[in-house]
Design a protein around this motif. Structure first.
Motif, PDB file in Angstrom:
ATOM      1  N   UNK A 251      -6.056  -1.628   9.343  1.00  0.00           N
ATOM      2  CA  UNK A 251      -5.761  -0.854   8.448  1.00  0.00           C
ATOM      3  C   UNK A 251      -6.399   0.546   8.563  1.00  0.00           C
ATOM      4  N   UNK A 252      -6.043   1.445   7.644  1.00  0.00           N
ATOM      5  CA  UNK A 252      -6.638   2.784   7.767  1.00  0.00           C
ATOM      6  C   UNK A 252      -7.884   2.976   6.912  1.00  0.00           C
ATOM      7  N   UNK A 253      -8.404   2.126   6.581  1.00  0.00           N
ATOM      8  CA  UNK A 253      -9.662   2.154   5.873  1.00  0.00           C
ATOM      9  C   UNK A 253     -10.997   2.396   6.638  1.00  0.00           C
ATOM     10  N   UNK A 254     -11.967   3.206   6.641  1.00  0.00           N
ATOM     11  CA  UNK A 254     -12.903   3.218   7.379  1.00  0.00           C
ATOM     12  C   UNK A 254     -13.803   2.198   7.405  1.00  0.00           C
ATOM     13  N   UNK A 255     -14.421   1.865   8.652  1.00  0.00           N
ATOM     14  CA  UNK A 255     -15.294   0.363   8.934  1.00  0.00           C
ATOM     15  C   UNK A 255     -16.575   0.772   8.880  1.00  0.00           C
ATOM     16  N   UNK A 256     -17.528  -0.113   8.631  1.00  0.00           N
ATOM     17  CA  UNK A 256     -18.845   0.024   8.579  1.00  0.00           C
ATOM     18  C   UNK A 256     -19.571  -1.323   9.287  1.00  0.00           C
ATOM     19  N   UNK A 257     -18.993  -1.458  10.643  1.00  0.00           N
ATOM     20  CA  UNK A 257     -19.496  -2.461  11.482  1.00  0.00           C
ATOM     21  C   UNK A 257     -20.095  -1.992  12.592  1.00  0.00           C
ATOM     22  N   UNK A 258     -20.214  -3.093  13.636  1.00  0.00           N
ATOM     23  CA  UNK A 258     -20.604  -2.835  14.988  1.00  0.00           C
ATOM     24  C   UNK A 258     -19.666  -1.803  15.439  1.00  0.00           C
ATOM     25  N   UNK A 259     -18.529  -1.842  15.244  1.00  0.00           N
ATOM     26  CA  UNK A 259     -17.339  -0.924  15.974  1.00  0.00           C
ATOM     27  C   UNK A 259     -17.398   0.491  15.433  1.00  0.00           C
ATOM     28  N   UNK A 260     -17.317   1.505  16.264  1.00  0.00           N
ATOM     29  CA  UNK A 260     -17.295   2.806  15.669  1.00  0.00           C
ATOM     30  C   UNK A 260     -16.206   3.216  15.090  1.00  0.00           C
ATOM     31  N   UNK A 261     -14.873   2.655  15.227  1.00  0.00           N
ATOM     32  CA  UNK A 261     -13.812   2.880  14.824  1.00  0.00           C
ATOM     33  C   UNK A 261     -12.684   1.817  14.813  1.00  0.00           C
ATOM     34  N   UNK A 262     -11.476   2.023  13.915  1.00  0.00           N
ATOM     35  CA  UNK A 262     -10.534   1.001  14.204  1.00  0.00           C
ATOM     36  C   UNK A 262     -10.021   0.700  15.783  1.00  0.00           C
ATOM     37  N   UNK A 263      -9.985   1.841  16.308  1.00  0.00           N
ATOM     38  CA  UNK A 263      -9.652   1.635  17.736  1.00  0.00           C
ATOM     39  C   UNK A 263     -10.414   0.583  18.461  1.00  0.00           C
ATOM     40  N   UNK A 264     -11.636   0.715  18.324  1.00  0.00           N
ATOM     41  CA  UNK A 264     -12.442  -0.451  19.024  1.00  0.00           C
ATOM     42  C   UNK A 264     -12.232  -1.662  18.524  1.00  0.00           C
ATOM     43  N   UNK A 265     -12.147  -1.863  17.156  1.00  0.00           N
ATOM     44  CA  UNK A 265     -12.056  -3.007  16.476  1.00  0.00           C
ATOM     45  C   UNK A 265     -10.591  -3.800  16.859  1.00  0.00           C
ATOM     46  N   UNK A 266      -9.525  -2.864  16.572  1.00  0.00           N
ATOM     47  CA  UNK A 266      -8.180  -3.818  17.188  1.00  0.00           C
ATOM     48  C   UNK A 266      -8.074  -3.919  18.517  1.00  0.00           C
ATOM     49  N   UNK A 267      -8.631  -3.482  19.548  1.00  0.00           N
ATOM     50  CA  UNK A 267      -8.608  -3.587  21.005  1.00  0.00           C
ATOM     51  C   UNK A 267      -9.488  -4.818  21.198  1.00  0.00           C
ATOM     52  N   UNK A 268     -10.620  -4.908  20.317  1.00  0.00           N
ATOM     53  CA  UNK A 268     -11.658  -6.264  20.813  1.00  0.00           C
ATOM     54  C   UNK A 268     -10.736  -7.262  20.220  1.00  0.00           C
ATOM     55  N   UNK A 269     -10.302  -7.325  19.043  1.00  0.00           N
ATOM     56  CA  UNK A 269      -9.714  -8.499  18.588  1.00  0.00           C
ATOM     57  C   UNK A 269      -8.526  -8.924  19.610  1.00  0.00           C
ATOM     58  N   UNK A 270      -7.689  -8.075  20.101  1.00  0.00           N
ATOM     59  CA  UNK A 270      -6.687  -8.577  21.169  1.00  0.00           C
ATOM     60  C   UNK A 270      -7.400  -9.047  22.324  1.00  0.00           C
ATOM     61  N   UNK A 271      -8.289  -8.412  22.706  1.00  0.00           N
ATOM     62  CA  UNK A 271      -9.029  -8.956  23.906  1.00  0.00           C
ATOM     63  C   UNK A 271      -9.625 -10.270  23.685  1.00  0.00           C
ATOM     64  N   UNK A 272     -10.184 -10.542  22.542  1.00  0.00           N
ATOM     65  CA  UNK A 272     -10.681 -11.799  22.323  1.00  0.00           C
ATOM     66  C   UNK A 272      -9.585 -12.845  22.185  1.00  0.00           C
ATOM     67  N   UNK A 273      -8.419 -12.647  21.905  1.00  0.00           N
ATOM     68  CA  UNK A 273      -7.428 -13.575  21.658  1.00  0.00           C
ATOM     69  C   UNK A 273      -6.799 -13.802  23.109  1.00  0.00           C
ATOM     70  N   UNK A 274      -6.725 -12.855  24.030  1.00  0.00           N
ATOM     71  CA  UNK A 274      -6.476 -13.179  25.427  1.00  0.00           C
ATOM     72  C   UNK A 274      -7.340 -13.966  26.125  1.00  0.00           C
TER      73      UNK A 274
END
Length: 320
Positions: A251-274
């Motif tokens: 979503x477009x909400x800013x994140x406050x985790x180990x990921x710098x942005x939603x780009x890294x988060x969405x990509x990391x999740x897709x890679x985890x599933x793969x």
């Protein structure tokens, strides 16, 4: 006696201009032949360049014509080498003609020999004309061959399009079967739905908030999907270029985790599933992981429900 000597000298002097005229005419003929040869060479070079451009524009997809095109290029190269050889021969003949002209200007006593050499040169020029005519005929044959190959390429292109359409139709069949089985297996599972040609898992079903590590429930869901995909993959012919694309969305909400942005988060999740699909026996050649961040929303609202709707993992069975 003095008068007779003078008359004899005048007679010899009068014969000299006639010889000069004949020699000038011969030189003009030689220059004209050289001009015709140069023009023929230029036209032949332009024609060969056009043929080469036509050959280089052939579609790379038609692999079966590679050998035919290679033979055509070899033939064109042979023609070019032959023309180059003729040009060198002609240059040598031109040098010989120049030498003969100089000798004729300096040694009037060798007129008979010079005429014989001029006759030989004329014969050689006639041979060059015959060779040019043969080259022109060969070029016409080459053009006809190229046109015939163009027609064959068009026919092969139509066959290729038909074959591609058949492969797409096959892939559509297996996609429908894949989604049908998943629908039966995952029917009633919360957070799982079909949107168009995509199978959509809400992120909360697979991942903890803000994380890219699969939850136990997420591992279970992906293993169910992998089992179904393995069954379908065994039925898909090896020549069908299929791929399962795993798309990560946030979503477009800013994140406050180990990921710098939603780009890294969405990509990391897709890679985890793969990675889990590969661990479950899915061929990695048929998998792709992509991240879309928050730039492909399903719901443009600003409520928590809209944000939750946009946080998702999508599966799409498509072709490469």
């Amino acid at each position: 006696m003095a008068r007779r000597s003078r008359r004899s000298i005048r007679s010899e002097l009068n014969a000299w201009p006639g010889y000069v005229d004949a020699l000038s005419t011969l030189l003009m003929v030689i220059i004209f032949v050289l001009l015709v040869f140069v023009l023929g060479q230029a036209f032949l070079s332009v024609a060969l360049n056009k043929r080469q451009q036509a050959l280089t524009q052939l579609e790379h997809e038609v692999a079966k014509l590679g050998q035919m095109l290679s033979l055509e290029r070899s033939h064109t190269s042979a023609l070019q080498h032959e023309v180059a050889g003729l040009q060198k021969t002609h240059e040598a003949d031109a040098a010989t003609a120049t030498s003969l002209t100089a000798q004729l200007n300096q040694q009037t006593s060798e007129r008979d020999n010079a005429q014989a050499r001029a006759t030989a040169l004329d014969e050689h020029v006639a041979q060059l004309r015959q060779q040019l005519s043969a080259l022109s005929t060969a070029l016409d044959v080459t053009e006809n061959d190229v046109r015939e190959r163009d027609r064959k390429i068009d026919a092969l292109g139509m066959q290729l399009n038909v074959a591609l359409a058949e492969k797409v139709e096959q892939l559509q069949h297996y996609r429908s079967e894949f989604f049908g089985r998943l629908r039966d297996v995952l029917q009633g599972h919360k957070g799982v739905q079909i949107v168009g040609d995509r199978f959509v898992f809400q992120s909360e079903v697979l991942f903890p908030p803000g994380g890219a590590e699969l939850s136990p429930e997420g591992v279970k869901e992906i293993r169910i999907l992998a089992q179904t995909l393995r069954q379908i993959a065994q039925q898909i012919p090896s020549d069908v270029p299929w791929i399962l694309r795993v798309d990560g969305h946030a979503d477009r909400q800013p994140i406050h985790t180990a990921f710098p942005s939603n780009w890294e988060l969405s990509s990391a999740r897709a890679i985890t599933v793969v990675k889990l699909l590969i661990a479950e026996g899915i061929d990695p050649h048929h998998l792709a992981a992509t991240g879309f961040s928050d730039y492909q929303p399903l719901d443009h609202g600003t409520t928590q429900e809209a944000f939750a709707h946009n946080r998702r993992i999508e599966f799409r069975l498509t072709d490469r």
